[in-house]
Structures are given as C-alpha cells and as structure tokens.
Design a protein around this motif. Structure first.
Motif, PDB file in Angstrom:
ATOM      1  N   ALA A   5       0.831  -1.204   0.000  1.00  0.00           N
ATOM      2  CA  ALA A   5       0.000   0.000   0.000  1.00  0.00           C
ATOM      3  C   ALA A   5       0.865   1.254   0.000  1.00  0.00           C
ATOM      4  CB  ALA A   5      -0.931  -0.008   1.216  1.00  0.00           C
ATOM      5  N   PHE A   6       1.966   1.226   0.758  1.00  0.00           N
ATOM      6  CA  PHE A   6       2.878   2.362   0.802  1.00  0.00           C
ATOM      7  C   PHE A   6       3.419   2.666  -0.600  1.00  0.00           C
ATOM      8  CE2 PHE A   6       7.178   4.063   1.107  1.00  0.00           C
ATOM      9  CZ  PHE A   6       6.983   5.165   1.922  1.00  0.00           C
ATOM     10  N   PHE A   7       3.927   1.634  -1.283  1.00  0.00           N
ATOM     11  CA  PHE A   7       4.497   1.857  -2.611  1.00  0.00           C
ATOM     12  C   PHE A   7       3.429   2.216  -3.639  1.00  0.00           C
ATOM     13  CE2 PHE A   7       8.188  -0.428  -0.848  1.00  0.00           C
ATOM     14  CZ  PHE A   7       9.138   0.533  -1.137  1.00  0.00           C
ATOM     15  N   ARG A  11       3.698   5.675  -5.685  1.00  0.00           N
ATOM     16  CA  ARG A  11       3.688   5.732  -7.151  1.00  0.00           C
ATOM     17  C   ARG A  11       2.531   6.578  -7.679  1.00  0.00           C
ATOM     18  NH1 ARG A  11       6.731   1.743 -10.447  1.00  0.00           N
ATOM     19  NH2 ARG A  11       5.210   2.557 -11.900  1.00  0.00           N
ATOM     20  N   LEU A  12       1.373   6.481  -7.026  1.00  0.00           N
ATOM     21  CA  LEU A  12       0.238   7.315  -7.438  1.00  0.00           C
ATOM     22  C   LEU A  12       0.533   8.795  -7.243  1.00  0.00           C
ATOM     23  CD1 LEU A  12      -2.794   5.234  -6.114  1.00  0.00           C
ATOM     24  CD2 LEU A  12      -2.144   5.619  -8.497  1.00  0.00           C
ATOM     25  N   ASN A  13       1.170   9.135  -6.126  1.00  0.00           N
ATOM     26  CA  ASN A  13       1.546  10.532  -5.890  1.00  0.00           C
ATOM     27  C   ASN A  13       2.537  11.024  -6.932  1.00  0.00           C
ATOM     28  OD1 ASN A  13      -0.068  11.092  -3.664  1.00  0.00           O
ATOM     29  ND2 ASN A  13       1.454  10.340  -2.222  1.00  0.00           N
ATOM     30  N   LEU A  14       3.511  10.183  -7.271  1.00  0.00           N
ATOM     31  CA  LEU A  14       4.487  10.581  -8.295  1.00  0.00           C
ATOM     32  C   LEU A  14       3.824  10.765  -9.656  1.00  0.00           C
ATOM     33  CD1 LEU A  14       7.590   8.371  -7.422  1.00  0.00           C
ATOM     34  CD2 LEU A  14       7.331  10.831  -7.121  1.00  0.00           C
ATOM     35  N   SER A  15       2.902   9.875 -10.007  1.00  0.00           N
ATOM     36  CA  SER A  15       2.231  10.009 -11.306  1.00  0.00           C
ATOM     37  C   SER A  15       1.327  11.245 -11.333  1.00  0.00           C
ATOM     38  CB  SER A  15       1.446   8.748 -11.650  1.00  0.00           C
ATOM     39  OG  SER A  15       0.370   8.582 -10.764  1.00  0.00           O
ATOM     40  N   GLU A  16       0.672  11.550 -10.225  1.00  0.00           N
ATOM     41  CA  GLU A  16      -0.133  12.772 -10.152  1.00  0.00           C
ATOM     42  C   GLU A  16       0.736  14.016 -10.307  1.00  0.00           C
ATOM     43  OE1 GLU A  16      -3.468  13.578  -9.790  1.00  0.00           O
ATOM     44  OE2 GLU A  16      -3.790  11.488 -10.339  1.00  0.00           O
ATOM     45  N   SER A  32      -3.221  24.034  -3.550  1.00  0.00           N
ATOM     46  CA  SER A  32      -3.167  23.261  -2.301  1.00  0.00           C
ATOM     47  C   SER A  32      -2.946  21.777  -2.581  1.00  0.00           C
ATOM     48  CB  SER A  32      -4.441  23.464  -1.492  1.00  0.00           C
ATOM     49  OG  SER A  32      -5.563  22.966  -2.188  1.00  0.00           O
ATOM     50  N   ARG A  33      -3.537  21.270  -3.654  1.00  0.00           N
ATOM     51  CA  ARG A  33      -3.319  19.854  -4.010  1.00  0.00           C
ATOM     52  C   ARG A  33      -1.869  19.615  -4.410  1.00  0.00           C
ATOM     53  NH1 ARG A  33      -5.274  16.440  -8.856  1.00  0.00           N
ATOM     54  NH2 ARG A  33      -5.182  14.372  -7.956  1.00  0.00           N
ATOM     55  N   THR A  34      -1.289  20.544  -5.136  1.00  0.00           N
ATOM     56  CA  THR A  34       0.114  20.420  -5.533  1.00  0.00           C
ATOM     57  C   THR A  34       1.021  20.423  -4.312  1.00  0.00           C
ATOM     58  OG1 THR A  34      -0.394  21.571  -7.586  1.00  0.00           O
ATOM     59  CG2 THR A  34       1.914  21.444  -6.958  1.00  0.00           C
ATOM     60  N   TYR A  35       0.769  21.342  -3.379  1.00  0.00           N
ATOM     61  CA  TYR A  35       1.575  21.373  -2.157  1.00  0.00           C
ATOM     62  C   TYR A  35       1.397  20.093  -1.345  1.00  0.00           C
ATOM     63  CZ  TYR A  35       3.056  26.185  -2.698  1.00  0.00           C
ATOM     64  OH  TYR A  35       3.638  27.336  -3.153  1.00  0.00           O
ATOM     65  N   GLN A  36       0.161  19.576  -1.287  1.00  0.00           N
ATOM     66  CA  GLN A  36      -0.081  18.346  -0.543  1.00  0.00           C
ATOM     67  C   GLN A  36       0.645  17.159  -1.177  1.00  0.00           C
ATOM     68  OE1 GLN A  36      -1.832  18.014   2.427  1.00  0.00           O
ATOM     69  NE2 GLN A  36      -0.761  16.066   2.349  1.00  0.00           N
ATOM     70  N   LEU A  37       0.623  17.081  -2.495  1.00  0.00           N
ATOM     71  CA  LEU A  37       1.349  16.004  -3.176  1.00  0.00           C
ATOM     72  C   LEU A  37       2.848  16.126  -2.949  1.00  0.00           C
ATOM     73  CD1 LEU A  37      -0.612  15.717  -6.529  1.00  0.00           C
ATOM     74  CD2 LEU A  37      -0.461  14.004  -4.728  1.00  0.00           C
ATOM     75  N   ASN A  38       3.374  17.353  -3.013  1.00  0.00           N
ATOM     76  CA  ASN A  38       4.802  17.556  -2.742  1.00  0.00           C
ATOM     77  C   ASN A  38       5.154  17.129  -1.318  1.00  0.00           C
ATOM     78  OD1 ASN A  38       5.783  18.469  -5.179  1.00  0.00           O
ATOM     79  ND2 ASN A  38       5.157  20.578  -4.767  1.00  0.00           N
ATOM     80  N   GLU A  39       4.291  17.470  -0.365  1.00  0.00           N
ATOM     81  CA  GLU A  39       4.528  17.095   1.032  1.00  0.00           C
ATOM     82  C   GLU A  39       4.459  15.579   1.207  1.00  0.00           C
ATOM     83  OE1 GLU A  39       5.563  17.811   4.871  1.00  0.00           O
ATOM     84  OE2 GLU A  39       5.419  19.266   3.279  1.00  0.00           O
ATOM     85  N   ASN A  40       3.483  14.936   0.565  1.00  0.00           N
ATOM     86  CA  ASN A  40       3.370  13.474   0.640  1.00  0.00           C
ATOM     87  C   ASN A  40       4.621  12.794   0.093  1.00  0.00           C
ATOM     88  OD1 ASN A  40       0.815  13.778   1.656  1.00  0.00           O
ATOM     89  ND2 ASN A  40      -0.241  13.088  -0.181  1.00  0.00           N
ATOM     90  N   ILE A  41       5.084  13.257  -1.044  1.00  0.00           N
ATOM     91  CA  ILE A  41       6.268  12.653  -1.666  1.00  0.00           C
ATOM     92  C   ILE A  41       7.497  12.874  -0.799  1.00  0.00           C
ATOM     93  CG2 ILE A  41       7.816  12.810  -3.662  1.00  0.00           C
ATOM     94  CD1 ILE A  41       5.258  13.371  -5.350  1.00  0.00           C
ATOM     95  N   ALA A  42       7.654  14.061  -0.241  1.00  0.00           N
ATOM     96  CA  ALA A  42       8.802  14.342   0.626  1.00  0.00           C
ATOM     97  C   ALA A  42       8.778  13.463   1.878  1.00  0.00           C
ATOM     98  CB  ALA A  42       8.824  15.817   1.014  1.00  0.00           C
TER      99      ALA A  42
END
Length: 113
Positions: A5-7, A11-16, A32-42
């Motif tokens: 589930a983690f991976f 991968r979904l965050n990276l593709s988004e 806000s979605r872009t910042y949230q995705l950046n935070e998730n990936i970090a």
C-alpha cells in the motif's frame, strides 16, 4: 500488505505530480493539491531513507527473543533465558531512542528550520 500500500500510494503521488507538471488545466489544477502532493512525496522519501537502516538495526533484537523461547523454563539456563529477554528489551528501547533522535536529522525540512 502495508508495504504494498505504501508503494502504491507513493507511485500514485508521483504520477499525479507528473500530470500536474505538464501544466495547469482550468478546473483541475489546485495549488493546495500540488503542495499536498509535494509534502506526501517528501514524507515518503524520508520514510524510505529511514526504513532500511531501521530494519537492519531491529534485526538483532529479534535474534535475542528466539533464544528465550527455545530454552525451556525448567532447563537450568535461567541466566541465559533472562539475559536474552533483557537484551531484547534493552535493544528495542535504545533503538527507539535513536530513532526519535534520527528522524529530524533525516528530514531536510526540519534540519533547515
């Protein structure tokens, strides 16, 4: 299951993020979605940097516990049995303390603030 589930989420965050980097589309782009995705990936990258050393450091603790389980209670090796359980507890306590200290070091955002 959690690792898969983690991976999957990673991968979904990276593709988004790849889709969002192509350019803004009206009614689909959100700052806000872009910042949230950046935070998730970090955060996920930080967890990946911590995961491998943590697994390597935890493995010896789980070598002590089977010693306690393999030696039967009435065998006369009470010292070895209790020593192995004490080392198991001590190892995990020291490891948790080290982890609490190392998490902020592993995250670049907390190092700069």
């Amino acid at each position: 299951m959690q690792l898969q589930a983690f991976f999957l989420v990673y991968r979904l965050n990276l593709s988004e993020m790849r889709i969002l980097k192509r350019g803004a589309v009206i009614h689909t782009y959100s700052v806000s979605r872009t910042y949230q995705l950046n935070e998730n990936i970090a955060l996920m990258k930080m967890l990946l940097r911590i995961a491998v050393p943590l697994v390597a450091a935890t493995t010896p603790a789980f070598l002590f516990y089977p010693v306690f389980k393999v030696i039967p209670p009435g065998s006369g090796y009470y010292g070895l049995r209790y020593f192995s359980v004490e080392m198991y507890d001590l190892w995990l306590a020291v490891l948790l303390t080290a982890l609490i200290i190392c998490v902020p070091i592993a995250d670049a955002a907390t190092r700069t603030s």
